[in-house]
Scaffold this active site. Sequence first.
Site, PDB file in Angstrom:
ATOM      1  N   THR A 106       0.659  -1.317  -0.088  1.00 49.94           N
ATOM      2  CA  THR A 106      -0.030   0.102   0.105  1.00 49.94           C
ATOM      3  C   THR A 106       0.647   1.067  -0.041  1.00 49.94           C
ATOM      4  O   THR A 106       0.537   2.170  -0.559  1.00 49.94           O
ATOM      5  CB  THR A 106      -0.856  -0.113   1.064  1.00 49.94           C
ATOM      6  OG1 THR A 106      -1.805  -1.019   1.207  1.00 49.94           O
ATOM      7  CG2 THR A 106      -1.664   1.422   1.384  1.00 49.94           C
ATOM      8  N   CYS A 374      -5.622  -8.947   3.716  1.00 51.73           N
ATOM      9  CA  CYS A 374      -5.018  -8.655   2.127  1.00 51.73           C
ATOM     10  C   CYS A 374      -3.544  -8.292   2.341  1.00 51.73           C
ATOM     11  O   CYS A 374      -2.814  -7.881   1.527  1.00 51.73           O
ATOM     12  CB  CYS A 374      -5.839  -7.864   1.402  1.00 51.73           C
ATOM     13  SG  CYS A 374      -7.114  -8.675   0.598  1.00 51.73           S
ATOM     14  N   PHE A 375      -3.038  -8.091   3.759  1.00 54.68           N
ATOM     15  CA  PHE A 375      -1.558  -7.845   4.108  1.00 54.68           C
ATOM     16  C   PHE A 375      -1.042  -6.497   3.327  1.00 54.68           C
ATOM     17  O   PHE A 375      -0.078  -6.550   3.021  1.00 54.68           O
ATOM     18  CB  PHE A 375      -0.736  -9.089   3.475  1.00 54.68           C
ATOM     19  CG  PHE A 375      -1.362 -10.378   3.745  1.00 54.68           C
ATOM     20  CD1 PHE A 375      -1.485 -10.828   5.183  1.00 54.68           C
ATOM     21  CD2 PHE A 375      -2.328 -10.897   2.797  1.00 54.68           C
ATOM     22  CE1 PHE A 375      -2.029 -12.060   5.422  1.00 54.68           C
ATOM     23  CE2 PHE A 375      -2.549 -12.299   2.923  1.00 54.68           C
ATOM     24  CZ  PHE A 375      -2.713 -12.671   4.397  1.00 54.68           C
ATOM     25  N   CYS A 376      -1.954  -5.489   3.348  1.00 53.90           N
ATOM     26  CA  CYS A 376      -1.712  -4.125   2.917  1.00 53.90           C
ATOM     27  C   CYS A 376      -1.182  -4.446   1.286  1.00 53.90           C
ATOM     28  O   CYS A 376      -0.058  -3.746   1.033  1.00 53.90           O
ATOM     29  CB  CYS A 376      -0.553  -3.412   3.383  1.00 53.90           C
ATOM     30  SG  CYS A 376      -1.147  -2.871   5.225  1.00 53.90           S
ATOM     31  N   ASN A 377      -1.660  -5.247   0.661  1.00 52.92           N
ATOM     32  CA  ASN A 377      -1.234  -5.622  -0.800  1.00 52.92           C
ATOM     33  C   ASN A 377      -2.735  -6.004  -1.580  1.00 52.92           C
ATOM     34  O   ASN A 377      -2.710  -7.107  -1.824  1.00 52.92           O
ATOM     35  CB  ASN A 377      -0.241  -6.489  -0.980  1.00 52.92           C
ATOM     36  CG  ASN A 377       0.372  -6.881  -2.260  1.00 52.92           C
ATOM     37  OD1 ASN A 377      -0.104  -6.491  -3.200  1.00 52.92           O
ATOM     38  ND2 ASN A 377       1.733  -7.343  -2.149  1.00 52.92           N
TER      39      ASN A 377
END
Length: 829
Positions: A106, A374-377
Amino acid sequence: GITYLDHAGSALFPESLLKAFTDDLRNNIYGNPHSQNISSKLTYDTIEHVRYRILQYFHTTAEDYTIIFTSGCTAALKLVAESFPWIPEGTKQPSSRFCYLTDSHTSVVGMRGITASMNVLSVPIKPKEILVTKSRLPAEEQNCTTPHLFSYPAQSNFSGTKYPLSWIQDIKSGRLCPIKLPGKWFVLLDAASYVSTSPLDLGVHQADFIPISFYKIFGFPTGLGALLVNNRIAPLLRKTYFGGGTAAAYLAGEDFYFPRKSISERFEDGTVSFLDIIALKHGFDVLEKLTGGMEKIKQHTFALAHYTYTVLSNLKYANGAPVVRIYSDTDFSSPDTQGPIINFNVLNEDGQVLGFSQVDSMASLHNIHVRTGCFCNTGACQMHLDISNEDIQRNLQAGHVCGDDIDLLDGRPTGSVRISFGYMSSFEDAQTFLNFIIATRLSNSDAEIPLQSVTKLPTESVPDDHLSFNKADKFSPILQISDRELRNIPSEAETTGSWQPPEPEAESMRAAVSETAVPMCRKDGKPIIVAKIYLYPIKSCSAFEVTEWPVGNQGLLYDRNWMVVNQNGVCMTQKQEPRLCLVSPSIDLKQKIMVIQAEGMDPISVPLEDNTGKEAVTCESKVCSHRVKTYDCGERIAAWLSAFLGRPCRLIRQSSDMKSKSHQKNTKGQSSATNISLSLVNEAQYLLINVASILQLKEHISARLKEPLEIEELIRRFRANIVINAPESFEEEEWAEISIGALQFQVVGPCSRCQIICIDQQSGERNKEILQSLSAARGRKTNFGIYLMNQPFCSSFSDTLSVGSQVLPVLKENTEIQPPTSSEEKCSG
């Protein structure tokens, strides 16, 4: 116990790191690095040492990269977006583009908010859309210099996919192209996830910007990162805001600001997080001690991931349906293409996804810590989970936001489960996780077949003598850095020939040269002679007095070739440790050794041979802003010095393959003293004082002291190399050049004295009256003595400096000597 499987989120720190750091804080006082006092100077020097340690860790040097400390990888990315030399839309020149891989964090995608405000277009690129350039650009486009920036992760934080590092050079050279557009491409390599478990060689893969977060590597400290900037792009970066410590000069009442020359100082607004930076040194030390290096970590963590992936991918229900769906772009066949990250969703027997929140809750009941969402992705999440742009927007309208526990909408997953291994992870961690999946999803009969077909962790990838971690978070040294080769240095040096006094023929040549010099006219006709010669083999330690000594290309042979450093690798001087003056080194040219003595200690010797072989532990240090490359002299002398000084320290020596350069100094009508090689001195090759000046100063000091000082004691306090007998006090400050025998010296400037002259060189005791008396005697100045640089005489014989030699000075046109241009406090050391 707890099974921690979120090392991609943050590494865990070992107890030994905290102990080393807190011991450091207990034993040292670290002040604000923007101040000029002793504790602040220690902080500044330690920070500079850590910068070099980081560069060494990434296999590069300060010639190629600059370290800018930030609050983390995100702040580093924001800095790039704000300072990159974008050319906006609507100008006469072609405009810039910001391109980024969709499989990006992100914080990378968020850079487009800044570029948009600058009227620069952003272009997302899918991994398969990187173009191979098949045709050359038209001639008019080949010369286009418009800067473009392409960002991609070295390792996906979602799936662990490692993208080719060869892209860096391919994109910069034009062999690969994110989009077809004339201009010059620069590459930002997001290395935050990659460097936590893989070595990065910036000597080979020279990206322009590399942002990192240190907690991903060490677990502690948090809130500290860095931007490594390639020095080729650094001068092009733009900056508008200026904070404390970044200005060379500015006006509060007018729009005038001049930035500092150093790129790191220019971009590090305000006081850096200096204690956290100091903690990094201990992080590097502990990581190397526990693991043996990042290559071993890479193999160890991949072996665990490969084993876990193999088992997971083979787990089947009784009906043959898979237990998990793994999201990966590789088959986990090589650590060069896959990191230690496994991303998946758990399925039921009908193939339906079990929500990640439910899996997380069950894992927590088994004391297993994983990461979900979503793991900042978002880009990778969309690609692997087949989530469309419209799905994301619909999910938001349905109330789902990043980081919440809404895991299924209309039966479709909004995210997944991620496990990741770090250097602390063990085979037992992998087994515990697999047993959890089997226990919660399969019956005993279901579990038998896959477990029997599993290939166990390959022991050759993870040698037991290098990686053996226990769960109490207390680590024993696994790999000791061997010092055997350093201790077993041959006593007979081959590279340093024994010095012999010059032959009579050489003496006659020297006499002929001396006759050609034109001394200044003296009223009394008395000659000026060299009265004493001192060298200081170990910086800030006791003097070694000689009557005749060879001259090398850095000054007196072996003068300040060694220095004592603290546990952080920072140079120790008498300012921090007055007892250094009680350490007495002497040079034996015939036996080719340096003998070191101190009261209550057995003498110890160090070879004069320059040991810069591959066995030597090399590092970079700073001495009064000069960068020097050094190597460690071994455990035996380190233990000796530590025992005498009562604190951890080591002896290091300047490496012969990298010499510090002097400040540029041009004296009117004389040759320049630039590019003359320096040892570990502060300012110049030689320091000269005059006995007549000492006698005049002695009169002022004696009036302020109860007991008068002996002239010999005063001479030793000023730590000069050359002591002369001149008839008039302070006449040396009027000289531009001097000749001593065949040696010619340029006067660089006066020596501005520090508190070291207050230390009795025989006892180590301080007396502040000395510096105050000097200031009073010199009219608030603390200048005493002059710096000299040698202008080597080209001849076939060896130059020597001898007591009794005549000194022939040349007066300068302007009798006001200006001090050397340096922001550093001067002292002889």
